[in-house]
Scaffold this active site. Structure first.
Site, PDB file in Angstrom:
ATOM      1  N   HIS A 123       1.473   2.321 -10.033  1.00 11.41           N
ATOM      2  CA  HIS A 123       0.439   2.695  -9.072  1.00 11.41           C
ATOM      3  C   HIS A 123      -0.853   2.012  -9.521  1.00 11.41           C
ATOM      4  O   HIS A 123      -1.257   2.167 -10.693  1.00 11.41           O
ATOM      5  CB  HIS A 123       0.184   4.206  -9.099  1.00 11.41           C
ATOM      6  CG  HIS A 123       1.338   5.063  -8.665  1.00 11.41           C
ATOM      7  ND1 HIS A 123       1.387   5.663  -7.431  1.00 11.41           N
ATOM      8  CD2 HIS A 123       2.462   5.432  -9.309  1.00 11.41           C
ATOM      9  CE1 HIS A 123       2.496   6.375  -7.334  1.00 11.41           C
ATOM     10  NE2 HIS A 123       3.169   6.261  -8.471  1.00 11.41           N
ATOM     11  N   GLU A 162       8.876  10.453  -7.715  1.00  6.97           N
ATOM     12  CA  GLU A 162       9.621  10.699  -6.475  1.00  6.97           C
ATOM     13  C   GLU A 162      10.638   9.602  -6.205  1.00  6.97           C
ATOM     14  O   GLU A 162      11.692   9.878  -5.632  1.00  6.97           O
ATOM     15  CB  GLU A 162       8.654  10.742  -5.277  1.00  6.97           C
ATOM     16  CG  GLU A 162       7.710  11.915  -5.279  1.00  6.97           C
ATOM     17  CD  GLU A 162       6.634  11.768  -4.201  1.00  6.97           C
ATOM     18  OE1 GLU A 162       6.763  10.877  -3.326  1.00  6.97           O
ATOM     19  OE2 GLU A 162       5.662  12.536  -4.249  1.00  6.97           O
ATOM     20  N   VAL A 163      10.299   8.388  -6.564  1.00  2.00           N
ATOM     21  CA  VAL A 163      11.169   7.251  -6.235  1.00  2.00           C
ATOM     22  C   VAL A 163      11.675   6.641  -7.551  1.00  2.00           C
ATOM     23  O   VAL A 163      10.885   6.098  -8.335  1.00  2.00           O
ATOM     24  CB  VAL A 163      10.414   6.187  -5.413  1.00  2.00           C
ATOM     25  CG1 VAL A 163      11.343   5.037  -5.055  1.00  2.00           C
ATOM     26  CG2 VAL A 163       9.823   6.801  -4.141  1.00  2.00           C
ATOM     27  N   ARG A 210       0.832  -1.201   0.000  1.00  2.00           N
ATOM     28  CA  ARG A 210       0.000   0.000   0.000  1.00  2.00           C
ATOM     29  C   ARG A 210       0.869   1.255   0.000  1.00  2.00           C
ATOM     30  O   ARG A 210       1.872   1.321   0.722  1.00  2.00           O
ATOM     31  CB  ARG A 210      -0.924   0.016   1.223  1.00  2.00           C
ATOM     32  CG  ARG A 210      -1.909  -1.106   1.188  1.00  2.00           C
ATOM     33  CD  ARG A 210      -3.120  -0.890   2.070  1.00  2.00           C
ATOM     34  NE  ARG A 210      -3.832  -2.146   2.177  1.00  2.00           N
ATOM     35  CZ  ARG A 210      -4.605  -2.661   1.220  1.00  2.00           C
ATOM     36  NH1 ARG A 210      -4.797  -1.986   0.100  1.00  2.00           N
ATOM     37  NH2 ARG A 210      -5.202  -3.828   1.368  1.00  2.00           N
ATOM     38  N   ASP A 211       0.447   2.239  -0.808  1.00  2.00           N
ATOM     39  CA  ASP A 211       1.140   3.531  -0.830  1.00  2.00           C
ATOM     40  C   ASP A 211       0.954   4.194   0.533  1.00  2.00           C
ATOM     41  O   ASP A 211      -0.138   4.195   1.099  1.00  2.00           O
ATOM     42  CB  ASP A 211       0.572   4.412  -1.945  1.00  2.00           C
ATOM     43  CG  ASP A 211       1.474   5.590  -2.259  1.00  2.00           C
ATOM     44  OD1 ASP A 211       2.030   5.626  -3.376  1.00  2.00           O
ATOM     45  OD2 ASP A 211       1.633   6.484  -1.394  1.00  2.00           O
ATOM     46  N   ILE A 212       2.026   4.786   1.027  1.00  2.00           N
ATOM     47  CA  ILE A 212       2.002   5.389   2.365  1.00  2.00           C
ATOM     48  C   ILE A 212       1.137   6.659   2.383  1.00  2.00           C
ATOM     49  O   ILE A 212       0.644   7.061   3.429  1.00  2.00           O
ATOM     50  CB  ILE A 212       3.464   5.675   2.819  1.00  2.00           C
ATOM     51  CG1 ILE A 212       3.566   5.749   4.327  1.00  2.00           C
ATOM     52  CG2 ILE A 212       4.024   6.926   2.167  1.00  2.00           C
ATOM     53  CD1 ILE A 212       4.994   5.653   4.853  1.00  2.00           C
ATOM     54  N   HIS A 218       7.831   1.465 -10.653  1.00  2.00           N
ATOM     55  CA  HIS A 218       6.665   0.991  -9.890  1.00  2.00           C
ATOM     56  C   HIS A 218       5.402   1.354 -10.634  1.00  2.00           C
ATOM     57  O   HIS A 218       5.338   2.386 -11.322  1.00  2.00           O
ATOM     58  CB  HIS A 218       6.635   1.582  -8.484  1.00  2.00           C
ATOM     59  CG  HIS A 218       6.777   3.078  -8.418  1.00  2.00           C
ATOM     60  ND1 HIS A 218       7.996   3.699  -8.553  1.00  2.00           N
ATOM     61  CD2 HIS A 218       5.863   4.059  -8.248  1.00  2.00           C
ATOM     62  CE1 HIS A 218       7.825   5.007  -8.448  1.00  2.00           C
ATOM     63  NE2 HIS A 218       6.530   5.256  -8.277  1.00  2.00           N
TER      64      HIS A 218
HETATM   65  P1  AMP Z   1       6.147   8.310  -7.692  1.00  2.00           P
HETATM   66  O1  AMP Z   1       5.850   9.761  -7.436  1.00  2.00           O
HETATM   67  O2  AMP Z   1       5.453   7.790  -8.924  1.00  2.00           O
HETATM   68  O3  AMP Z   1       7.634   8.052  -7.683  1.00  2.00           O
HETATM   69  O4  AMP Z   1       5.490   7.505  -6.508  1.00  2.00           O
HETATM   70  C1  AMP Z   1       6.167   7.199  -5.330  1.00  2.00           C
HETATM   71  C2  AMP Z   1       5.118   6.809  -4.333  1.00  2.00           C
HETATM   72  O5  AMP Z   1       5.748   6.147  -3.261  1.00  2.00           O
HETATM   73  C3  AMP Z   1       4.333   7.987  -3.741  1.00  2.00           C
HETATM   74  O6  AMP Z   1       2.952   7.855  -4.048  1.00  2.00           O
HETATM   75  C4  AMP Z   1       4.612   7.879  -2.236  1.00  2.00           C
HETATM   76  O7  AMP Z   1       3.483   8.181  -1.441  1.00  2.00           O
HETATM   77  C5  AMP Z   1       5.014   6.421  -2.108  1.00  2.00           C
HETATM   78  N1  AMP Z   1       5.883   6.112  -0.969  1.00  2.00           N
HETATM   79  C6  AMP Z   1       6.985   6.794  -0.558  1.00  2.00           C
HETATM   80  N2  AMP Z   1       7.545   6.187   0.492  1.00  2.00           N
HETATM   81  C7  AMP Z   1       6.797   5.084   0.755  1.00  2.00           C
HETATM   82  C8  AMP Z   1       6.856   4.035   1.725  1.00  2.00           C
HETATM   83  N3  AMP Z   1       7.833   3.994   2.653  1.00  2.00           N
HETATM   84  N4  AMP Z   1       5.898   3.085   1.701  1.00  2.00           N
HETATM   85  C9  AMP Z   1       4.912   3.113   0.785  1.00  2.00           C
HETATM   86  N5  AMP Z   1       4.798   4.068  -0.168  1.00  2.00           N
HETATM   87  C10 AMP Z   1       5.723   5.038  -0.184  1.00  2.00           C
END
Ligand code: AMP
Length: 118
Positions: A102, A95-96, A29-31, A100
């Site tokens: 969604h 962001e990451v 699950r997304d945080i 991944h």
């Molecule tokens: P993106 O902006 O497409 O890179 O999405 C990265 C997603 O990772 C965002 O929706 C964040 O809320 C989610 N996220 C960041 N850290 C965590 C975590 N520790 N556990 C779960 N989701 C996370």
């Protein structure tokens, strides 16, 4: 990549609310959920983008799509409908930097993108 957040989640070093896992993928699950159902599907192996993964491991990219569908089934949103998004690079707001998907659903979703802020 030892400093990559999703590599560390995939390796079980950082906790996450896992909903489904396979040998090559993890779904959790997304945080910060953007919909009632918001699950992220990652390959355990590090790749920056979906295209980058598909270039070197087509099966690995296909695995992500299959798991996204399985998550939708498991979360009860396969019939009501859902959205699968993969952000790539700065303009997308990624962001990451670990590929991944969604998986979003569980309610009527808004427009595909917000109007651009120009
Ligand atoms: P993106 O902006 O497409 O890179 O999405 C990265 C997603 O990772 C965002 O929706 C964040 O809320 C989610 N996220 C960041 N850290 C965590 C975590 N520790 N556990 C779960 N989701 C996370």
């Amino acid at each position: 990549m030892s400093d990559c957040l999703f590599c560390r989640i995939g390796a079980g070093e950082i906790p996450a609310e896992v909903v489904l896992e396979t040998e090559t993928t993890l779904a959790f699950r997304d945080i910060t959920p953007h919909a009632r159902v918001h699950v992220l599907v990652i390959p355990r192996e590090h790749h920056d983008s979906l295209a980058g993964l598909a270039e070197v491991d087509a099966q690995g990219a296909a695995d992500l799509a299959v798991v996204a569908g399985q998550v939708a089934q498991q979360e009860g949103i396969a019939e009501s409908g859902y959205r699968v998004i993969s952000n790539v690079g700065p303009d997308s707001g990624q962001e990451v930097p670990h590929v991944h998907l969604h998986v979003l659903g569980g309610e009527r979703l808004g427009p595909l993108v917000q109007p651009a802020q120009r």
